[in-house]
Scaffold this active site. Structure first.
Site, PDB file in Angstrom:
ATOM      1  N   LYS A  16       0.853  -1.096   0.059  1.00 59.01           N
ATOM      2  CA  LYS A  16       0.036  -0.096  -0.123  1.00 59.01           C
ATOM      3  C   LYS A  16       0.898   1.350  -0.111  1.00 59.01           C
ATOM      4  O   LYS A  16       1.653   1.472   0.907  1.00 59.01           O
ATOM      5  CB  LYS A  16      -0.921  -0.156   1.379  1.00 59.01           C
ATOM      6  CG  LYS A  16      -1.780   1.182   1.276  1.00 59.01           C
ATOM      7  CD  LYS A  16      -3.030   1.268   2.450  1.00 59.01           C
ATOM      8  CE  LYS A  16      -2.325   1.572   3.509  1.00 59.01           C
ATOM      9  NZ  LYS A  16      -2.183   3.113   3.753  1.00 59.01           N
ATOM     10  N   ASP A  46      -3.378   4.367  -2.010  1.00 63.41           N
ATOM     11  CA  ASP A  46      -4.409   4.802  -0.913  1.00 63.41           C
ATOM     12  C   ASP A  46      -4.325   6.220  -0.933  1.00 63.41           C
ATOM     13  O   ASP A  46      -3.712   6.875   0.090  1.00 63.41           O
ATOM     14  CB  ASP A  46      -3.955   4.093   0.429  1.00 63.41           C
ATOM     15  CG  ASP A  46      -4.528   4.513   1.603  1.00 63.41           C
ATOM     16  OD1 ASP A  46      -5.776   4.949   1.378  1.00 63.41           O
ATOM     17  OD2 ASP A  46      -4.315   4.205   2.687  1.00 63.41           O
ATOM     18  N   LEU A  47      -4.793   6.929  -1.682  1.00 67.92           N
ATOM     19  CA  LEU A  47      -5.144   8.360  -1.796  1.00 67.92           C
ATOM     20  C   LEU A  47      -6.419   9.015  -1.527  1.00 67.92           C
ATOM     21  O   LEU A  47      -6.443  10.194  -1.393  1.00 67.92           O
ATOM     22  CB  LEU A  47      -4.601   8.846  -3.261  1.00 67.92           C
ATOM     23  CG  LEU A  47      -3.056   8.588  -3.602  1.00 67.92           C
ATOM     24  CD1 LEU A  47      -2.659   9.158  -5.068  1.00 67.92           C
ATOM     25  CD2 LEU A  47      -2.040   8.874  -2.384  1.00 67.92           C
ATOM     26  N   LYS A  48      -7.195   8.177  -1.261  1.00 66.65           N
ATOM     27  CA  LYS A  48      -8.703   8.534  -0.775  1.00 66.65           C
ATOM     28  C   LYS A  48      -9.145   9.821  -1.617  1.00 66.65           C
ATOM     29  O   LYS A  48      -9.285  10.710  -0.944  1.00 66.65           O
ATOM     30  CB  LYS A  48      -8.823   8.774   0.706  1.00 66.65           C
ATOM     31  CG  LYS A  48      -8.145   7.716   1.758  1.00 66.65           C
ATOM     32  CD  LYS A  48      -8.198   7.925   2.971  1.00 66.65           C
ATOM     33  CE  LYS A  48      -8.059   6.714   3.975  1.00 66.65           C
ATOM     34  NZ  LYS A  48      -6.265   6.497   3.817  1.00 66.65           N
ATOM     35  N   ASP A  64     -13.573  14.612  -4.667  1.00 61.25           N
ATOM     36  CA  ASP A  64     -13.484  16.005  -5.340  1.00 61.25           C
ATOM     37  C   ASP A  64     -14.912  15.770  -6.154  1.00 61.25           C
ATOM     38  O   ASP A  64     -15.619  14.920  -6.159  1.00 61.25           O
ATOM     39  CB  ASP A  64     -12.247  15.971  -6.069  1.00 61.25           C
ATOM     40  CG  ASP A  64     -11.940  17.691  -6.303  1.00 61.25           C
ATOM     41  OD1 ASP A  64     -12.672  18.494  -6.668  1.00 61.25           O
ATOM     42  OD2 ASP A  64     -10.861  17.897  -6.053  1.00 61.25           O
ATOM     43  N   THR A 110     -11.795   6.411  10.810  1.00 59.99           N
ATOM     44  CA  THR A 110     -11.914   5.599  12.056  1.00 59.99           C
ATOM     45  C   THR A 110     -11.186   6.795  13.431  1.00 59.99           C
ATOM     46  O   THR A 110     -11.415   6.589  14.410  1.00 59.99           O
ATOM     47  CB  THR A 110     -11.172   4.431  12.229  1.00 59.99           C
ATOM     48  OG1 THR A 110      -9.746   4.626  11.681  1.00 59.99           O
ATOM     49  CG2 THR A 110     -11.696   3.305  11.591  1.00 59.99           C
ATOM     50  N   ARG A 112      -3.368  -6.377  14.370  1.00 63.89           N
ATOM     51  CA  ARG A 112      -2.247  -6.781  15.321  1.00 63.89           C
ATOM     52  C   ARG A 112      -1.738  -8.384  15.583  1.00 63.89           C
ATOM     53  O   ARG A 112      -2.727  -9.059  15.900  1.00 63.89           O
ATOM     54  CB  ARG A 112      -2.070  -5.878  16.580  1.00 63.89           C
ATOM     55  CG  ARG A 112      -1.716  -4.613  16.313  1.00 63.89           C
ATOM     56  CD  ARG A 112      -0.479  -4.283  15.981  1.00 63.89           C
ATOM     57  NE  ARG A 112       0.002  -2.760  15.809  1.00 63.89           N
ATOM     58  CZ  ARG A 112      -0.347  -2.183  14.687  1.00 63.89           C
ATOM     59  NH1 ARG A 112      -0.848  -2.883  13.442  1.00 63.89           N
ATOM     60  NH2 ARG A 112      -0.061  -0.947  14.508  1.00 63.89           N
ATOM     61  N   GLY A 136       1.035  -2.844   8.563  1.00 64.68           N
ATOM     62  CA  GLY A 136       2.197  -1.833   8.677  1.00 64.68           C
ATOM     63  C   GLY A 136       3.366  -2.218   9.630  1.00 64.68           C
ATOM     64  O   GLY A 136       3.914  -3.241   9.135  1.00 64.68           O
ATOM     65  N   ARG A 137       3.267  -1.609  10.788  1.00 65.16           N
ATOM     66  CA  ARG A 137       4.517  -1.619  11.540  1.00 65.16           C
ATOM     67  C   ARG A 137       4.853  -3.241  11.821  1.00 65.16           C
ATOM     68  O   ARG A 137       6.126  -3.414  12.104  1.00 65.16           O
ATOM     69  CB  ARG A 137       4.212  -0.632  12.729  1.00 65.16           C
ATOM     70  CG  ARG A 137       4.525   0.676  12.362  1.00 65.16           C
ATOM     71  CD  ARG A 137       3.735   1.734  13.388  1.00 65.16           C
ATOM     72  NE  ARG A 137       2.640   1.625  13.136  1.00 65.16           N
ATOM     73  CZ  ARG A 137       1.597   2.476  14.052  1.00 65.16           C
ATOM     74  NH1 ARG A 137       2.033   2.930  14.966  1.00 65.16           N
ATOM     75  NH2 ARG A 137       0.388   2.411  13.998  1.00 65.16           N
TER      76      ARG A 137
END
Ligand code: C5P
Length: 241
Positions: free
Chosen positions: A38, A65-67, A70, A124, A185, A214-215
């Protein structure tokens, strides 16, 4: 080219890096058969479409993932540009409305390469009070459901949501509506700033189709091992990962 690639992985690694060197340092330790990637706003603004093309050229499916949010014409053009880049998934804000989402769908469907088109419902990070301040005096969950239905009716493939919303959305929207869930997680890993989390296998059981992680992988000293452990956890629910 179809929306489906040979890649069956349900894991999307969030490349939350500031530059190309650290991004590629991580990516070079991963394998396209084991995960997708991503690219979000920070990395895209810093490194641009050239890095996205590099990741795709290395064989990875990329979720851009630019959401987008417009007027319909602008979002449609941005989605077409994303499709031309060759990304596997792209997203827009469902709150941009039906006409915006339909225009995005039309733009993507008219191209040669068709990424999955996913909507963001309610961020969120927003509480009930935050939403009320914007003029919507309803429970966030009600708004999530409303926007998810609108996204489906507008022709989108799915939504980004919390794994805690997955069961509700599969039941109330559609079983085949694609659910992309962050907030994952592995058991025993550092929770960081995430709050309402699930393990990979719990999220799949709840109905998630793709897990954004991610992490737990990117901050690991051994990213491939961390990813393989997540894949093993996913396999406990007897789904292809
Ligand atoms: O490191 P971590 O696993 O928390 O990363 C999760 C990724 O998913 C980040 O890129 C984050 O911006 C994204 N995300 C999220 N929660 C949302 C939407 C996106 O964590 N509601």
């Amino acid at each position: 080219m179809s929306r489906l690639t040979d890649n069956q992985s349900k894991i999307i690694i969030a490349l939350d890096f500031k530059d190309e060197v650290s991004t590629l340092h991580l990516v070079n330790q991963l394998q396209p058969e084991l995960c997708r990637l991503k690219v979000g706003k920070e990395l895209f603004v810093r490194c641009g479409p050239e890095l996205v093309k590099k990741l795709i050229a290395q064989g990875f499916d990329v979720f851009l993932d630019l959401k987008f949010y417009d007027i319909p014409n602008t979002v449609a053009a941005a989605c077409e540009a994303a499709a031309d880049l060759g990304v596997w998934m792209v997203n827009v804000h469902a709150s941009g409305g039906r006409k915006m989402m339909q225009a995005a769908c039309k733009a993507i469907n008219s191209g040669f390469h068709k990424p999955l088109l996913i909507a963001v419902t309610v961020l969120t990070s927003l509480s009930r009070q935050d939403i009320a301040e914007t003029g919507l005096d309803i429970e966030p969950e009600q708004q999530v459901l409303r926007l998810a239905r609108l996204a489906r009716d507008s022709g989108l493939d799915g939504v980004v949501c919390s794994p805690l919303e997955a069961e509700l959305l599969k039941t109330e929207v559609a079983e085949d509506f694609c659910l992309v869930t962050p907030g994952i997680r592995p058991a025993g890993s550092d929770v960081g700033d995430q709050q309402r989390i699930m393990t990979p296998s719990q999220a799949l059981l709840a109905g998630s189709d793709y897990l954004v992680i991610g992490r737990p992988v990117t901050a690991s000293k051994q990213p491939l091992k961390a990813l393989e452990a997540i894949i093993m956890d996913c396999k406990t629910v007897r789904k292809q990962t």
